[in-house]
Design a protein around this motif. Structure first.
Motif, PDB file in Angstrom:
ATOM      1  N   ILE A 390      -6.343  -1.489  15.699  1.00  0.00           N
ATOM      2  CA  ILE A 390      -5.857  -2.754  15.146  1.00  0.00           C
ATOM      3  C   ILE A 390      -4.506  -2.484  14.492  1.00  0.00           C
ATOM      4  CG2 ILE A 390      -6.302  -4.576  13.468  1.00  0.00           C
ATOM      5  CD1 ILE A 390      -9.261  -4.063  13.818  1.00  0.00           C
ATOM      6  N   CYS A 391      -3.523  -3.369  14.756  1.00  0.00           N
ATOM      7  CA  CYS A 391      -2.189  -3.224  14.177  1.00  0.00           C
ATOM      8  C   CYS A 391      -2.055  -4.190  13.009  1.00  0.00           C
ATOM      9  CB  CYS A 391      -1.128  -3.494  15.250  1.00  0.00           C
ATOM     10  SG  CYS A 391       0.553  -3.335  14.620  1.00  0.00           S
ATOM     11  N   LEU A 392      -1.714  -3.705  11.791  1.00  0.00           N
ATOM     12  CA  LEU A 392      -1.540  -4.539  10.608  1.00  0.00           C
ATOM     13  C   LEU A 392      -0.142  -4.351  10.047  1.00  0.00           C
ATOM     14  CD1 LEU A 392      -4.915  -3.939   8.713  1.00  0.00           C
ATOM     15  CD2 LEU A 392      -4.288  -5.913  10.099  1.00  0.00           C
ATOM     16  N   THR A 393       0.398  -5.421   9.495  1.00  0.00           N
ATOM     17  CA  THR A 393       1.673  -5.321   8.788  1.00  0.00           C
ATOM     18  C   THR A 393       1.432  -4.674   7.425  1.00  0.00           C
ATOM     19  OG1 THR A 393       1.411  -7.497   7.785  1.00  0.00           O
ATOM     20  CG2 THR A 393       2.486  -7.400   9.956  1.00  0.00           C
ATOM     21  N   PRO A 394       2.468  -4.182   6.750  1.00  0.00           N
ATOM     22  CA  PRO A 394       2.264  -3.598   5.408  1.00  0.00           C
ATOM     23  C   PRO A 394       1.600  -4.564   4.439  1.00  0.00           C
ATOM     24  CG  PRO A 394       4.415  -2.987   6.272  1.00  0.00           C
ATOM     25  CD  PRO A 394       3.837  -3.963   7.246  1.00  0.00           C
ATOM     26  N   ILE A 395       1.969  -5.852   4.485  1.00  0.00           N
ATOM     27  CA  ILE A 395       1.353  -6.824   3.569  1.00  0.00           C
ATOM     28  C   ILE A 395      -0.130  -6.985   3.917  1.00  0.00           C
ATOM     29  CG2 ILE A 395       1.365  -9.239   2.873  1.00  0.00           C
ATOM     30  CD1 ILE A 395       4.328  -9.284   3.237  1.00  0.00           C
ATOM     31  N   GLY A 396      -0.430  -7.063   5.206  1.00  0.00           N
ATOM     32  CA  GLY A 396      -1.826  -7.187   5.614  1.00  0.00           C
ATOM     33  C   GLY A 396      -2.650  -5.977   5.226  1.00  0.00           C
ATOM     34  N   PHE A 397      -2.042  -4.764   5.354  1.00  0.00           N
ATOM     35  CA  PHE A 397      -2.766  -3.552   4.988  1.00  0.00           C
ATOM     36  C   PHE A 397      -3.067  -3.515   3.496  1.00  0.00           C
ATOM     37  CE2 PHE A 397      -4.312   0.615   5.538  1.00  0.00           C
ATOM     38  CZ  PHE A 397      -3.848   1.408   4.507  1.00  0.00           C
ATOM     39  N   ALA A 398      -2.054  -3.904   2.671  1.00  0.00           N
ATOM     40  CA  ALA A 398      -2.263  -3.912   1.217  1.00  0.00           C
ATOM     41  C   ALA A 398      -3.322  -4.945   0.835  1.00  0.00           C
ATOM     42  CB  ALA A 398      -0.942  -4.206   0.505  1.00  0.00           C
ATOM     43  N   SER A 399      -3.274  -6.131   1.478  1.00  0.00           N
ATOM     44  CA  SER A 399      -4.288  -7.153   1.188  1.00  0.00           C
ATOM     45  C   SER A 399      -5.679  -6.665   1.578  1.00  0.00           C
ATOM     46  CB  SER A 399      -3.944  -8.436   1.936  1.00  0.00           C
ATOM     47  OG  SER A 399      -2.660  -8.891   1.574  1.00  0.00           O
ATOM     48  N   PHE A 400      -5.752  -5.962   2.727  1.00  0.00           N
ATOM     49  CA  PHE A 400      -7.043  -5.443   3.193  1.00  0.00           C
ATOM     50  C   PHE A 400      -7.613  -4.450   2.185  1.00  0.00           C
ATOM     51  CE2 PHE A 400     -10.223  -4.406   6.207  1.00  0.00           C
ATOM     52  CZ  PHE A 400     -10.434  -3.049   6.122  1.00  0.00           C
ATOM     53  N   LEU A 401      -6.762  -3.547   1.665  1.00  0.00           N
ATOM     54  CA  LEU A 401      -7.234  -2.583   0.668  1.00  0.00           C
ATOM     55  C   LEU A 401      -7.673  -3.281  -0.618  1.00  0.00           C
ATOM     56  CD1 LEU A 401      -4.716   0.383   1.040  1.00  0.00           C
ATOM     57  CD2 LEU A 401      -7.066   0.236   1.872  1.00  0.00           C
ATOM     58  N   GLY A 402      -6.924  -4.306  -1.073  1.00  0.00           N
ATOM     59  CA  GLY A 402      -7.279  -5.013  -2.308  1.00  0.00           C
ATOM     60  C   GLY A 402      -8.609  -5.727  -2.186  1.00  0.00           C
ATOM     61  N   ILE A 403      -8.776  -6.442  -1.061  1.00  0.00           N
ATOM     62  CA  ILE A 403     -10.045  -7.159  -0.869  1.00  0.00           C
ATOM     63  C   ILE A 403     -11.209  -6.170  -0.761  1.00  0.00           C
ATOM     64  CG2 ILE A 403     -11.309  -8.636   0.744  1.00  0.00           C
ATOM     65  CD1 ILE A 403      -8.636  -9.955   1.433  1.00  0.00           C
ATOM     66  N   GLY A 404     -10.973  -5.027  -0.081  1.00  0.00           N
ATOM     67  CA  GLY A 404     -12.040  -4.029   0.029  1.00  0.00           C
ATOM     68  C   GLY A 404     -12.452  -3.466  -1.318  1.00  0.00           C
ATOM     69  N   THR A 405     -11.462  -3.222  -2.181  1.00  0.00           N
ATOM     70  CA  THR A 405     -11.773  -2.695  -3.527  1.00  0.00           C
ATOM     71  C   THR A 405     -12.584  -3.685  -4.343  1.00  0.00           C
ATOM     72  OG1 THR A 405      -9.726  -1.417  -3.464  1.00  0.00           O
ATOM     73  CG2 THR A 405     -10.748  -1.755  -5.621  1.00  0.00           C
TER      74      THR A 405
END
Length: 426
Positions: A390-405
């Motif tokens: 899966i390809c994510l933009t930097p903003i998407g990756f940061a959002s993914f980490l925040g929601i996961g936490t």
């Protein structure tokens, strides 16, 4: 919560790095067709700090303008430099002078706000007819002459076959149909023969694919033409391109002759073309510009010659001797063309041209399918998602980490609350 400010900071940094150059071209370029040069001026929204140069000649000082500080940018290109192409036209009579100019707003790189313009000036030759009338008796004889206009011809590249739509973009290997048509106000009056076709990349690398008799030179590029009607020719082919070049510029000549009443139009008698027989024309940077004027000049200076004989001086260094059978057939054809008329009075040569942009085949794409999925730009290719991830933009990756936490913290708190020991009152 510590992730929210980090996400905002990432969004701020990315939005700052994605800002384009704060400038662009206002309106259309102003082109001045001078007697010895072409001048192109661009009006810009803000003071200009970039470069204006001829496409492919950025490193040549005479072909690039670095003037800045004003809201006007431009360049002057002499006819005899910077790969300025000159092509003679017989209908209408004159000369086309063309080039491609790029305006770049960044001092070092080409960015999304930059533009490239195909500049073309036409210098028409004027023919003036003067007449006078004298009365020699009581009766005046009135003369009325009706001039039949020459056909108007065009060259198109169609998608798939003769009934396809004209295309400007194609992939390597895609099936297309090269079509030449001439429209005339009269019927059963003219005959058309396509010949002297070349293809070039816009930088002077010119290859001849149809010779002066209208015969194909390389069956892998274009086969011998078919003539469904008196004023139509065509042939199927597959798209190809130069290495590291996306544009192809085709140019052909169409000989128009008057048709004898009750007869068929004479057509080229060609043998089966061989592979890899296309002729690369000599003279870098101006081969395609010089070949047509030389052939046409030969036609004007030799009224009794045919279009094939008129173009021989320009192609003799690269042409091979024709077979005896082909030579006899061509001679019979030339006699038919010269029957009851002369070349200078009844035949004209029209220049037609077309342009196509070719795209490299994408990995995994079907080269034989003309669907729009294969016609993608380089940026679309770079953005294509791999089938194994899966390809994510930097903003998407940061959002993914925040929601996961947040989810992990809430889940841990729930498990801790449910699993804690309960106290019993006695």
């Amino acid at each position: 919560m510590t992730w929210k400010p980090i996400i905002c900071l990432a969004a701020l940094v990315l939005s700052a790095t994605a800002i384009p150059v704060d400038n662009n071209v206002e309106g259309e370029p102003e082109v001045e067709c001078g007697p010895n040069s072409i001048t192109v001026n661009f009006n810009t929204r803000n003071p200009f700090e970039g470069h204006v140069y001829v496409k492919g000649l950025y490193d040549q000082a005479g072909c690039r303008s670095d003037e800045g500080g004003r809201q006007v940018a431009g360049i002057e290109l002499p006819f005899d430099s910077c790969n300025t192409a000159r092509t003679r036209s017989l209908n209408p009579k004159g000369v086309f002078v063309s080039t491609t100019v790029v305006i770049s707003f960044h001092p070092q790189f080409v960015t999304k706000v930059d533009r490239a313009y195909r500049i073309q000036c036409f210098y028409m030759e004027s023919d003036k007819t003067v007449s006078t009338q004298i009365e020699v008796s009581d009766l005046t004889t009135a003369f009325q002459t009706q001039v039949v206009p020459m056909p108007v011809c065009k060259y198109e590249i169609l998608d798939g076959g003769p009934s396809g739509q004209p295309i400007q973009f194609a992939t390597i290997g895609q099936q297309v149909y090269h079509k030449w048509t001439c429209d005339s106000e009269t019927t059963d009056t003219f005959c058309a023969v396509v010949h002297s076709c070349t293809v070039d990349d816009g930088n002077g690398d010119t290859v001849q694919i149809l010779n002066e008799e209208g015969c194909a030179l390389d069956k892998f590029l274009l086969n011998n033409l078919e003539y469904p009607t008196d004023l139509m020719a065509g042939q199927e082919a597959h798209v190809y391109k130069y290495a590291d070049r996306s544009q192809l510029f085709y140019q052909c000549q169409i000989s128009i002759t008057i048709k004898d009443p009750g007869s068929e139009c004479a057509r080229p008698t060609c043998s089966e073309p061989q592979g890899f027989g296309a002729v690369k024309q000599a003279g870098a940077g101006g081969a395609h510009a010089a070949a047509a004027p030389i052939a046409q000049a030969g036609a004007e200076e030799a009224p009794a010659a045919s279009p094939a004989a008129a173009a021989v001086p320009a192609a003799a260094p690269a042409a091979a001797p024709a077979a005896p059978a082909v030579a006899r057939a061509n001679l019979a054809q030339l006699r038919l063309l010269r029957k009851k008329r002369s070349f200078g009075e009844n035949e004209g040569i029209l220049d037609v041209r077309v342009e196509i942009n070719t795209l490299d085949i994408m990995e995994g794409a079907n080269p034989s399918a003309p669907e729009a999925a294969a016609l993608v730009s380089e940026e679309d290719v770079r953005r294509r998602v791999s089938s194994s991830g899966i390809c994510l933009t930097p903003i998407g990756f940061a959002s993914f980490l925040g929601i996961g936490t947040v989810v992990a913290t809430a889940l841990s708190a729930t498990i801790f609350y449910v699993a804690r020991p309960t106290s019993h009152k006695h």
